[in-house]
Motif scaffolding. Structure first.
Motif, PDB file in Angstrom:
ATOM      1  N   GLU A 243     -19.860 -22.689 -55.069  1.00  7.93           N
ATOM      2  CA  GLU A 243     -20.851 -21.663 -54.362  1.00  7.93           C
ATOM      3  C   GLU A 243     -20.810 -22.100 -52.947  1.00  7.93           C
ATOM      4  N   HIS A 244     -20.853 -21.083 -52.192  1.00 10.01           N
ATOM      5  CA  HIS A 244     -20.390 -21.428 -50.690  1.00 10.01           C
ATOM      6  C   HIS A 244     -21.490 -20.917 -49.727  1.00 10.01           C
ATOM      7  N   HIS A 245     -21.603 -21.669 -48.624  1.00 15.65           N
ATOM      8  CA  HIS A 245     -22.876 -21.407 -47.796  1.00 15.65           C
ATOM      9  C   HIS A 245     -22.173 -21.459 -46.404  1.00 15.65           C
ATOM     10  N   ILE A 246     -22.379 -20.517 -45.581  1.00 15.81           N
ATOM     11  CA  ILE A 246     -21.852 -20.743 -44.282  1.00 15.81           C
ATOM     12  C   ILE A 246     -23.009 -20.776 -43.089  1.00 15.81           C
ATOM     13  N   VAL A 247     -23.060 -21.551 -42.198  1.00 13.91           N
ATOM     14  CA  VAL A 247     -24.025 -21.719 -41.058  1.00 13.91           C
ATOM     15  C   VAL A 247     -23.629 -21.707 -39.795  1.00 13.91           C
ATOM     16  N   SER A 248     -24.168 -21.112 -38.653  1.00 12.68           N
ATOM     17  CA  SER A 248     -23.278 -20.913 -37.674  1.00 12.68           C
ATOM     18  C   SER A 248     -24.406 -21.513 -36.478  1.00 12.68           C
ATOM     19  N   PHE A 249     -23.610 -21.987 -35.427  1.00 12.53           N
ATOM     20  CA  PHE A 249     -24.218 -22.610 -34.288  1.00 12.53           C
ATOM     21  C   PHE A 249     -24.978 -21.411 -33.698  1.00 12.53           C
ATOM     22  N   ARG A 250     -24.441 -20.246 -33.631  1.00 10.70           N
ATOM     23  CA  ARG A 250     -25.206 -19.105 -32.870  1.00 10.70           C
ATOM     24  C   ARG A 250     -26.456 -18.784 -33.661  1.00 10.70           C
ATOM     25  N   ASP A 251     -26.595 -18.878 -35.008  1.00 16.69           N
ATOM     26  CA  ASP A 251     -27.719 -18.400 -35.632  1.00 16.69           C
ATOM     27  C   ASP A 251     -28.556 -19.549 -35.712  1.00 16.69           C
ATOM     28  N   GLU A 252     -28.397 -20.734 -35.925  1.00 18.80           N
ATOM     29  CA  GLU A 252     -29.063 -21.850 -35.993  1.00 18.80           C
ATOM     30  C   GLU A 252     -29.493 -22.719 -34.681  1.00 18.80           C
ATOM     31  N   ILE A 253     -28.609 -22.876 -33.753  1.00 18.77           N
ATOM     32  CA  ILE A 253     -28.843 -23.417 -32.722  1.00 18.77           C
ATOM     33  C   ILE A 253     -29.217 -22.620 -31.436  1.00 18.77           C
ATOM     34  N   GLY A 254     -28.546 -21.332 -31.501  1.00 10.40           N
ATOM     35  CA  GLY A 254     -28.854 -20.550 -30.216  1.00 10.40           C
ATOM     36  C   GLY A 254     -27.499 -20.120 -29.502  1.00 10.40           C
ATOM     37  N   LEU A 255     -26.663 -20.929 -29.606  1.00 16.26           N
ATOM     38  CA  LEU A 255     -25.324 -20.996 -28.572  1.00 16.26           C
ATOM     39  C   LEU A 255     -24.197 -21.249 -29.388  1.00 16.26           C
ATOM     40  N   GLU A 256     -22.967 -20.635 -29.284  1.00 18.53           N
ATOM     41  CA  GLU A 256     -21.866 -21.009 -29.767  1.00 18.53           C
ATOM     42  C   GLU A 256     -21.314 -22.230 -29.030  1.00 18.53           C
ATOM     43  N   LEU A 257     -20.482 -22.870 -29.574  1.00 19.39           N
ATOM     44  CA  LEU A 257     -19.976 -23.890 -28.965  1.00 19.39           C
ATOM     45  C   LEU A 257     -19.130 -23.763 -27.687  1.00 19.39           C
ATOM     46  N   ASP A 258     -18.489 -22.687 -27.401  1.00 22.35           N
ATOM     47  CA  ASP A 258     -17.725 -22.213 -26.472  1.00 22.35           C
ATOM     48  C   ASP A 258     -18.724 -22.071 -25.496  1.00 22.35           C
ATOM     49  N   GLU A 259     -19.929 -21.557 -25.543  1.00 26.03           N
ATOM     50  CA  GLU A 259     -21.044 -21.345 -24.687  1.00 26.03           C
ATOM     51  C   GLU A 259     -21.783 -22.728 -24.001  1.00 26.03           C
ATOM     52  N   MET A 260     -21.818 -23.393 -25.126  1.00 25.65           N
ATOM     53  CA  MET A 260     -22.334 -24.851 -24.761  1.00 25.65           C
ATOM     54  C   MET A 260     -21.466 -25.398 -23.775  1.00 25.65           C
ATOM     55  N   VAL A 261     -20.328 -25.367 -23.745  1.00 26.24           N
ATOM     56  CA  VAL A 261     -19.381 -25.946 -23.093  1.00 26.24           C
ATOM     57  C   VAL A 261     -19.495 -25.448 -21.593  1.00 26.24           C
ATOM     58  N   GLU A 262     -19.487 -24.045 -21.631  1.00 26.36           N
ATOM     59  CA  GLU A 262     -19.453 -23.331 -20.272  1.00 26.36           C
ATOM     60  C   GLU A 262     -21.029 -23.814 -19.591  1.00 26.36           C
ATOM     61  N   LYS A 263     -22.104 -23.846 -20.312  1.00 24.89           N
ATOM     62  CA  LYS A 263     -23.300 -23.879 -19.804  1.00 24.89           C
ATOM     63  C   LYS A 263     -23.717 -25.388 -19.691  1.00 24.89           C
ATOM     64  N   GLY A 264     -23.388 -26.357 -20.451  1.00 24.08           N
ATOM     65  CA  GLY A 264     -23.750 -27.584 -20.500  1.00 24.08           C
ATOM     66  C   GLY A 264     -22.873 -28.605 -19.561  1.00 24.08           C
ATOM     67  N   GLU A 265     -23.478 -29.823 -19.339  1.00 19.26           N
ATOM     68  CA  GLU A 265     -22.604 -30.687 -18.674  1.00 19.26           C
ATOM     69  C   GLU A 265     -21.872 -31.924 -19.263  1.00 19.26           C
ATOM     70  N   ARG A 266     -21.964 -31.764 -20.796  1.00 22.21           N
ATOM     71  CA  ARG A 266     -21.367 -32.714 -21.623  1.00 22.21           C
ATOM     72  C   ARG A 266     -20.056 -31.921 -22.323  1.00 22.21           C
ATOM     73  N   ASN A 267     -19.263 -32.769 -22.752  1.00 26.26           N
ATOM     74  CA  ASN A 267     -17.770 -32.494 -23.482  1.00 26.26           C
ATOM     75  C   ASN A 267     -18.384 -31.728 -24.694  1.00 26.26           C
ATOM     76  N   ALA A 268     -17.219 -30.964 -25.286  1.00 28.59           N
ATOM     77  CA  ALA A 268     -17.556 -30.217 -26.583  1.00 28.59           C
ATOM     78  C   ALA A 268     -17.837 -31.212 -27.837  1.00 28.59           C
ATOM     79  N   CYS A 269     -17.144 -32.186 -27.946  1.00 26.06           N
ATOM     80  CA  CYS A 269     -17.453 -33.213 -28.767  1.00 26.06           C
ATOM     81  C   CYS A 269     -19.032 -33.662 -28.858  1.00 26.06           C
ATOM     82  N   ALA A 270     -19.405 -33.872 -27.781  1.00 23.90           N
ATOM     83  CA  ALA A 270     -20.570 -34.380 -27.920  1.00 23.90           C
ATOM     84  C   ALA A 270     -21.693 -33.303 -28.274  1.00 23.90           C
ATOM     85  N   TYR A 271     -21.386 -32.209 -28.154  1.00 26.30           N
ATOM     86  CA  TYR A 271     -22.371 -31.062 -28.865  1.00 26.30           C
ATOM     87  C   TYR A 271     -22.039 -30.940 -30.138  1.00 26.30           C
ATOM     88  N   CYS A 272     -20.668 -30.754 -30.515  1.00 29.98           N
ATOM     89  CA  CYS A 272     -20.255 -30.233 -31.934  1.00 29.98           C
ATOM     90  C   CYS A 272     -20.613 -31.312 -32.725  1.00 29.98           C
TER      91      CYS A 272
END
Length: 315
Positions: free
Chosen positions: A109-138
């Protein structure tokens, strides 16, 4: 070269044991060590629903294959897979498809959840918008979504594909950064409400052995690295351990065993604290507001007042 245990042609030289192993005996040794690790920490017992963190990379694919082979016929053990799509262009989409394919073939049984749907932004967008490195958000958001989804699916264990290389890098990195308290949390002493207990069945398997297992079973193997994974300090630790292991085979096991010897002392020095519910999302946290909600506030996805008071109100 012939196998050290039979007359078949060897497919692998196990440097830490000095043995050459054919396909049959390599797989037997691989499974034996996984089973021993599971028994050692009672990772999987009776009547359990195990969620597999299925990224679609080599480690999670092999983990799913091994757990299916070990427990697929057990009526009291259920397997379910969770894929987190962080939103990393040109990297995550192919692995998500791999995860779908593997789960379909293994009938998991397989379930997919995404940053876009559950958090509101994709990781690429977080890196561009925020001040932390990608790993901190991810790191924070992946753990947040994996735990919440596993709990909602009724899982009582969350299996991750961390291998021996991953474990020893983390142990040494925390030691070098003087983060001894984090070391104590690597193996929790008890289950806490709302927090699905993590297990690492592959923690005594070398990364290269994971790759070979996948190749021998014709499993999809992607050796692509996440474009955000080049963290300088961890890369230095990784390279040091690779070189140390090449010079002195078996030293990664030495690091792991030393850590295991220290676990009772670490637990006494840093007893596991009781968790509370995040005042914003309700997820377990040691503080009034969980780290995921703090990061959401930083990214403008929640009000800035969310994180106020966290530094002075520690559980």
């Amino acid at each position: 070269m012939k196998c050290s245990r039979c007359s078949r042609e060897a497919v692998y030289f196990q440097r830490h044991s000095g043995r050459h192993l054919c396909r049959k005996h390599f797989v037997e040794d691989f499974i034996r060590r996984v089973k021993r690790n599971i028994r050692k920490y009672r990772m999987i017992t009776r009547n359990e629903r195990i969620a597999i963190a299925m990224s679609g990379g080599k480690d999670s694919v092999v983990l799913a294959h091994v757990l299916k082979s070990l427990y697929g016929d057990r009526r009291d053990i259920e397997l379910v897979a969770i894929t987190v799509d962080e939103g990393i262009a040109n990297y995550r989409p192919p692995t998500v498809e791999t995860a779908k394919e593997v789960c379909r073939e293994l009938d998991i049984e397989h379930h997919i959840v995404s940053f876009r749907d559950e958090i509101g932004l994709e990781l690429d967008e977080m890196v561009e918008k925020g001040e932390r490195n990608a790993c901190a958000y991810c790191g924070v958001f992946r753990k947040y979504l994996l735990n919440r989804t596993a709990r909602e699916l009724g899982a009582n264990k969350l299996a991750t594909g961390h291998n021996l290389d991953d474990e020893t890098q983390t142990i040494l990195l925390n030691f070098l950064q003087s983060d001894v308290e984090r070391l104590a949390r690597l193996i929790p002493s008890r289950v806490q409400e709302g927090l699905v207990l993590r297990i690492k069945p592959l923690r005594e398997i070398y990364e290269k052995e994971v790759v070979l297992y996948a190749l021998l079973h014709n499993l999809p193997v992607s050796l692509d690295e996440c474009p955000y994974s080049r963290t300088p300090v961890r890369a230095v630790v990784r390279d040091f351990l690779y070189d140390f292991e090449n010079r002195y085979p078996g030293r990664k096991f030495s690091v792991l065993r030393s850590f295991e010897t220290l676990i009772p002392c670490l637990r006494e020095m840093y007893p596991q604290i009781d968790l509370r519910r995040c005042e914003v999302c309700g997820e377990p946290t040691p503080k009034r507001v969980c780290q995921a909600c703090e990061l959401k506030a930083e990214l403008g996805l929640l009000g800035p007042e969310v994180s106020e008071g966290n530094d002075t109100d520690q559980a």
